[in-house]
Design an enzyme around this catalytic site. Sequence first.
Site, short mmCIF file in Angstrom:
data_model
loop_
_atom_site.label_atom_id
_atom_site.label_comp_id
_atom_site.label_asym_id
_atom_site.label_seq_id
_atom_site.Cartn_x
_atom_site.Cartn_y
_atom_site.Cartn_z
N LYS A 1 39.91 41.82 39.85
CA LYS A 1 40.13 40.60 40.10
C LYS A 1 40.81 40.32 41.35
CE LYS A 1 42.19 36.50 37.67
NZ LYS A 1 42.91 35.85 36.62
N LYS B 1 35.39 39.84 39.12
CA LYS B 1 35.64 38.53 39.23
C LYS B 1 36.26 38.02 40.31
CE LYS B 1 38.63 35.12 36.62
NZ LYS B 1 39.78 35.03 36.00
#
Length: 316
Positions: free
Chosen positions: A183, A236
């Site tokens: 992330k 992400k």
Amino acid sequence: MNEKIRELARETRISKGSLVYPLFVEEGTGIRKEIKAMPGQLRYSPDTLPYALEDIAKAGVKNVMIFGIPKEKDECGSGAYCEHGIAQEALRAAKKAVPELYYIGDVCMCEYTSHGHCGIIKGDSVDNDKTLPLLAKTAVSQAAAGADMVAPSDMMDGRVAAIREALDEAGYIDTPIMSYAAKYASAFYGPFREAAGSDNFKGNRKTYQMDWHNRREAMKEVFGDLSEGADIVMVKPALAYLDIIREVRDHVNVPVAAYSVSGEYAMIKAAAAAGMIDELSIVAETATAIYRAGADIMITYYAKEIAAMIDEGRIG
Ligand code: PBG
């Protein structure tokens, strides 16, 4: 004839069963509040949520992810792990009203802390190790409320192991963990901050989210989470990180999820509203690119539209 062979020989296929729709639920009743930074997305309360879920199920989307937005925030994010917290109440209402959907609980502190960070604060930085037991408690309370899977999005080190141990101890041995493994500290989360009620957040998450100059570090995070017991690993954002999705897909044996985040959604919406692009064509092409890069699962605010395009044979 050409059309038929193109479909026969297609390299990338998308199925409705691999889509996940993220939803925001806040405390109160009768709420259906438009999220301005994400046109078309709404915030619900536990009593209005079932209508949205029925719509989602009707579209053929089978999985949803629940983000809770509490009324009160405090230093230690106690709303995140409270038995009657908003995420827990939303999960209970959802499971009861629309049991056929698969429910994923977002596990993080940032919606619940007064300072807006994803963990507990000591001085000016996040105290990683003090945050772990609270994340574990959050995951267990969500499983108890009916979450079929938990998805820690906080990026604290060691949280997958802490959550796995706590879930097992509480008897939730079959509750899988989808970890936000790679992330990045991304500006693409901008619109989410309004959606999740943390738009007054002044700091940054660079000490616990990844530097977007780095690719090898993504693999280090992914292997770390896998060794702690992650069942699915996530990359992400998605669209600007297709190389990372491919890298992860090539190196692991578990399913890889990609989260097409709020900023990706908002950019398409804005350009379409300005008449600059054709919205659904762009959604079809970008979604396919994310799967082509190697995603097995896609988390997207466009899940219903993508499902409809699959039904029409436009993609997939
Ligand atoms: C953190 C979290 C964020 C998103 C999902 N979980 C924001 C952040 O890390 O700042 C972003 C999702 C999106 O932008 O759609 N709990």
